[in-house]
Design a protein around this motif. Sequence first.
Motif, PDB file in Angstrom:
ATOM      1  N   GLN A  56       0.823  -1.212   0.000  1.00  0.00           N
ATOM      2  CA  GLN A  56       0.000   0.000   0.000  1.00  0.00           C
ATOM      3  C   GLN A  56       0.856   1.260   0.000  1.00  0.00           C
ATOM      4  OE1 GLN A  56      -3.732  -1.592   2.769  1.00  0.00           O
ATOM      5  NE2 GLN A  56      -2.173  -0.328   3.691  1.00  0.00           N
ATOM      6  N   GLY A  57       2.000   1.166   0.682  1.00  0.00           N
ATOM      7  CA  GLY A  57       2.859   2.335   0.864  1.00  0.00           C
ATOM      8  C   GLY A  57       2.511   3.148   2.091  1.00  0.00           C
ATOM      9  N   TYR A  58       1.705   2.585   2.973  1.00  0.00           N
ATOM     10  CA  TYR A  58       1.344   3.277   4.213  1.00  0.00           C
ATOM     11  C   TYR A  58       0.700   2.286   5.168  1.00  0.00           C
ATOM     12  CZ  TYR A  58      -3.529   2.998   2.766  1.00  0.00           C
ATOM     13  OH  TYR A  58      -4.761   2.526   2.389  1.00  0.00           O
ATOM     14  N   GLY A  59       0.569   2.700   6.422  1.00  0.00           N
ATOM     15  CA  GLY A  59      -0.096   1.899   7.429  1.00  0.00           C
ATOM     16  C   GLY A  59       0.417   2.214   8.818  1.00  0.00           C
ATOM     17  N   HIS A  60      -0.281   1.698   9.809  1.00  0.00           N
ATOM     18  CA  HIS A  60       0.102   1.934  11.202  1.00  0.00           C
ATOM     19  C   HIS A  60      -0.194   0.669  11.994  1.00  0.00           C
ATOM     20  CE1 HIS A  60      -0.360   4.628  15.064  1.00  0.00           C
ATOM     21  NE2 HIS A  60       0.676   3.824  15.120  1.00  0.00           N
ATOM     22  N   ILE A  61       0.766   0.219  12.756  1.00  0.00           N
ATOM     23  CA  ILE A  61       0.605  -0.942  13.627  1.00  0.00           C
ATOM     24  C   ILE A  61       0.683  -0.476  15.071  1.00  0.00           C
ATOM     25  CG2 ILE A  61       1.644  -3.111  14.410  1.00  0.00           C
ATOM     26  CD1 ILE A  61       2.548  -3.564  11.521  1.00  0.00           C
ATOM     27  N   ILE A  62      -0.277  -0.922  15.875  1.00  0.00           N
ATOM     28  CA  ILE A  62      -0.291  -0.623  17.303  1.00  0.00           C
ATOM     29  C   ILE A  62      -0.265  -1.953  18.045  1.00  0.00           C
ATOM     30  CG2 ILE A  62      -1.516   0.519  19.192  1.00  0.00           C
ATOM     31  CD1 ILE A  62      -3.094   2.059  16.945  1.00  0.00           C
ATOM     32  N   ASN A  63       0.721  -2.152  18.886  1.00  0.00           N
ATOM     33  CA  ASN A  63       0.850  -3.383  19.663  1.00  0.00           C
ATOM     34  C   ASN A  63       0.513  -3.127  21.126  1.00  0.00           C
ATOM     35  OD1 ASN A  63       1.851  -4.814  17.387  1.00  0.00           O
ATOM     36  ND2 ASN A  63       3.912  -4.012  17.780  1.00  0.00           N
ATOM     37  N   VAL A 105      10.242   3.136   8.848  1.00  0.00           N
ATOM     38  CA  VAL A 105       9.975   4.549   9.103  1.00  0.00           C
ATOM     39  C   VAL A 105       9.941   5.382   7.822  1.00  0.00           C
ATOM     40  CG1 VAL A 105      12.402   5.172   9.523  1.00  0.00           C
ATOM     41  CG2 VAL A 105      10.559   6.503  10.598  1.00  0.00           C
ATOM     42  N   ARG A 106      10.704   5.003   6.800  1.00  0.00           N
ATOM     43  CA  ARG A 106      10.716   5.751   5.543  1.00  0.00           C
ATOM     44  C   ARG A 106       9.812   5.132   4.480  1.00  0.00           C
ATOM     45  NH1 ARG A 106      14.585   9.763   4.789  1.00  0.00           N
ATOM     46  NH2 ARG A 106      15.184  10.571   6.819  1.00  0.00           N
ATOM     47  N   LYS A 107       8.986   4.192   4.898  1.00  0.00           N
ATOM     48  CA  LYS A 107       8.087   3.530   3.945  1.00  0.00           C
ATOM     49  C   LYS A 107       6.622   3.907   4.187  1.00  0.00           C
ATOM     50  CE  LYS A 107      11.124  -0.429   3.174  1.00  0.00           C
ATOM     51  NZ  LYS A 107      11.243  -1.910   3.136  1.00  0.00           N
ATOM     52  N   GLY A 108       6.421   4.932   4.992  1.00  0.00           N
ATOM     53  CA  GLY A 108       5.062   5.380   5.258  1.00  0.00           C
ATOM     54  C   GLY A 108       4.326   4.537   6.278  1.00  0.00           C
ATOM     55  N   ILE A 109       5.077   3.695   6.999  1.00  0.00           N
ATOM     56  CA  ILE A 109       4.459   2.788   7.969  1.00  0.00           C
ATOM     57  C   ILE A 109       4.997   3.103   9.355  1.00  0.00           C
ATOM     58  CG2 ILE A 109       4.126   0.377   8.642  1.00  0.00           C
ATOM     59  CD1 ILE A 109       4.743  -0.321   5.662  1.00  0.00           C
ATOM     60  N   ARG A 110       4.081   3.286  10.300  1.00  0.00           N
ATOM     61  CA  ARG A 110       4.468   3.576  11.678  1.00  0.00           C
ATOM     62  C   ARG A 110       4.117   2.395  12.571  1.00  0.00           C
ATOM     63  NH1 ARG A 110       1.691   7.290  14.120  1.00  0.00           N
ATOM     64  NH2 ARG A 110      -0.132   7.323  12.730  1.00  0.00           N
ATOM     65  N   ILE A 111       4.940   2.156  13.593  1.00  0.00           N
ATOM     66  CA  ILE A 111       4.707   1.056  14.534  1.00  0.00           C
ATOM     67  C   ILE A 111       4.932   1.579  15.939  1.00  0.00           C
ATOM     68  CG2 ILE A 111       5.366  -1.258  15.275  1.00  0.00           C
ATOM     69  CD1 ILE A 111       6.431  -0.220  11.838  1.00  0.00           C
ATOM     70  N   ASN A 112       3.911   1.443  16.789  1.00  0.00           N
ATOM     71  CA  ASN A 112       3.977   1.902  18.178  1.00  0.00           C
ATOM     72  C   ASN A 112       3.404   0.845  19.108  1.00  0.00           C
ATOM     73  OD1 ASN A 112       4.841   4.899  17.958  1.00  0.00           O
ATOM     74  ND2 ASN A 112       3.174   4.770  16.482  1.00  0.00           N
ATOM     75  N   ALA A 113       3.663   0.999  20.401  1.00  0.00           N
ATOM     76  CA  ALA A 113       3.117   0.063  21.386  1.00  0.00           C
ATOM     77  C   ALA A 113       2.564   0.837  22.574  1.00  0.00           C
ATOM     78  CB  ALA A 113       4.181  -0.915  21.862  1.00  0.00           C
ATOM     79  N   ASP A 167      -4.979  10.132  12.672  1.00  0.00           N
ATOM     80  CA  ASP A 167      -3.875  10.910  12.114  1.00  0.00           C
ATOM     81  C   ASP A 167      -3.293  11.884  13.122  1.00  0.00           C
ATOM     82  OD1 ASP A 167      -4.127   9.606   9.720  1.00  0.00           O
ATOM     83  OD2 ASP A 167      -5.401  11.134   8.802  1.00  0.00           O
ATOM     84  N   GLY A 168      -3.935  11.998  14.284  1.00  0.00           N
ATOM     85  CA  GLY A 168      -3.388  12.852  15.333  1.00  0.00           C
ATOM     86  C   GLY A 168      -2.057  12.370  15.865  1.00  0.00           C
ATOM     87  N   SER A 169      -1.750  11.079  15.640  1.00  0.00           N
ATOM     88  CA  SER A 169      -0.471  10.517  16.105  1.00  0.00           C
ATOM     89  C   SER A 169       0.544  10.410  14.977  1.00  0.00           C
ATOM     90  CB  SER A 169      -0.699   9.120  16.698  1.00  0.00           C
ATOM     91  OG  SER A 169      -1.107   8.204  15.683  1.00  0.00           O
ATOM     92  N   SER A 170       0.354  11.207  13.931  1.00  0.00           N
ATOM     93  CA  SER A 170       1.112  11.047  12.691  1.00  0.00           C
ATOM     94  C   SER A 170       2.628  11.184  12.823  1.00  0.00           C
ATOM     95  CB  SER A 170       0.613  12.047  11.642  1.00  0.00           C
ATOM     96  OG  SER A 170       0.758  13.378  12.115  1.00  0.00           O
ATOM     97  N   TYR A 171       3.119  11.819  13.894  1.00  0.00           N
ATOM     98  CA  TYR A 171       4.572  11.983  14.042  1.00  0.00           C
ATOM     99  C   TYR A 171       5.146  11.007  15.062  1.00  0.00           C
ATOM    100  CZ  TYR A 171       8.965  14.513  13.441  1.00  0.00           C
ATOM    101  OH  TYR A 171      10.263  14.849  13.126  1.00  0.00           O
ATOM    102  N   MET A 172       4.395   9.989  15.397  1.00  0.00           N
ATOM    103  CA  MET A 172       4.835   9.022  16.401  1.00  0.00           C
ATOM    104  C   MET A 172       5.152   7.682  15.744  1.00  0.00           C
ATOM    105  SD  MET A 172       2.081   9.830  19.440  1.00  0.00           S
ATOM    106  CE  MET A 172       2.854   8.712  20.618  1.00  0.00           C
ATOM    107  N   THR A 173       6.359   7.188  15.965  1.00  0.00           N
ATOM    108  CA  THR A 173       6.702   5.825  15.582  1.00  0.00           C
ATOM    109  C   THR A 173       7.815   5.322  16.487  1.00  0.00           C
ATOM    110  OG1 THR A 173       7.084   4.324  13.714  1.00  0.00           O
ATOM    111  CG2 THR A 173       8.462   6.297  13.811  1.00  0.00           C
ATOM    112  N   GLY A 174       7.769   4.043  16.796  1.00  0.00           N
ATOM    113  CA  GLY A 174       8.739   3.461  17.721  1.00  0.00           C
ATOM    114  C   GLY A 174       8.485   3.850  19.162  1.00  0.00           C
ATOM    115  N   SER A 175       7.315   4.429  19.433  1.00  0.00           N
ATOM    116  CA  SER A 175       7.007   4.892  20.792  1.00  0.00           C
ATOM    117  C   SER A 175       6.472   3.744  21.643  1.00  0.00           C
ATOM    118  CB  SER A 175       5.964   6.014  20.751  1.00  0.00           C
ATOM    119  OG  SER A 175       6.448   7.131  20.040  1.00  0.00           O
ATOM    120  N   ILE A 176       6.927   3.689  22.887  1.00  0.00           N
ATOM    121  CA  ILE A 176       6.431   2.731  23.873  1.00  0.00           C
ATOM    122  C   ILE A 176       5.676   3.566  24.896  1.00  0.00           C
ATOM    123  CG2 ILE A 176       7.061   0.881  25.469  1.00  0.00           C
ATOM    124  CD1 ILE A 176       7.829   0.348  22.520  1.00  0.00           C
ATOM    125  N   ILE A 177       4.364   3.604  24.765  1.00  0.00           N
ATOM    126  CA  ILE A 177       3.542   4.580  25.473  1.00  0.00           C
ATOM    127  C   ILE A 177       2.970   3.969  26.751  1.00  0.00           C
ATOM    128  CG2 ILE A 177       1.547   6.112  25.278  1.00  0.00           C
ATOM    129  CD1 ILE A 177       2.026   5.534  22.120  1.00  0.00           C
TER     130      ILE A 177
END
Length: 272
Positions: A152-159, A194-202, A254-264
């Motif tokens: 797709q060229g985008y996406g977001h994973i939340i663990n 991170v440069r493929k339009g995909i974010r991953i957070n936990a 999309d409010g979390s659009s600048y977050m990736t690799g975050s352990i919240i």
Amino acid sequence: MFVAEETPQTHAAPSSRKNDATLEGKVITITGAGSGIGRASAVLMASRKAKLVLVDFNTATGEETLELVRKNGGEAVFVQADVSRSEDVQNYIQKAIETYGKIDVAFNNAGILQKFQPFHEISEEEFSRVIGVNLKGIFFGMKYALQVMEKQGYGHIINTASTTAIRAEHSLAAYTASKHGVAGLTKAAAIEYVRKGIRINAICPGGVATTLTAAVPQSLQESGYVPEEFPNMRIGRYAEPEELAELVAFMASDGSSYMTGSIIVADGGLTL
């Protein structure tokens, strides 16, 4: 703080900030959707117009969540799955694509607890059971969602991790190891994509009032060990699943659009 003079060649920021909280049009998979954080997140995100693929090992509770979503005007399908089985995970990912044509967000939330017991008494079977669902299940959920998202060229994973992803918990060695692993997988994948339009957070909940945690007091009594913070949570109570659902819905937006690799951490001060 370093501020780049020129934006790197990568995916652009969202063009409008007016409706960052909306989930309208987003397709979201949710594992562990039959109860607790998964169910509360499903109901909330459906109310914000997301289209959901609900996944749970327990067909009865999964279908209850489906009914709740539909009663509130939401759109969803349910798929029974054991997330520790690669073929089951591939099946619900395929169902999402067949039904909705894409996956915007994958919420890998399914998890189990272990019995409170000394490290040397943990059986190989118990260790494998906990790691199978809590860590291997997250791995499979990420792996097959990422295959879709990369195309797709985008996406977001939340663990869903836990406060045991950032500290140890007495008499829960297998569970602690599994959740440390979730944090590691989250960070490792975040760097790669991170440069493929995909974010991953936990997210790292502390005590949450769910069916999963209802048996904890008895398990603690049987183990002979009660952590000093357990009877008196620092905020004075367990979290309600709906409180964690608000965090999940924000992360999915999309409010979390600048977050990736975050352990919240959302733990009511448990880890302070």
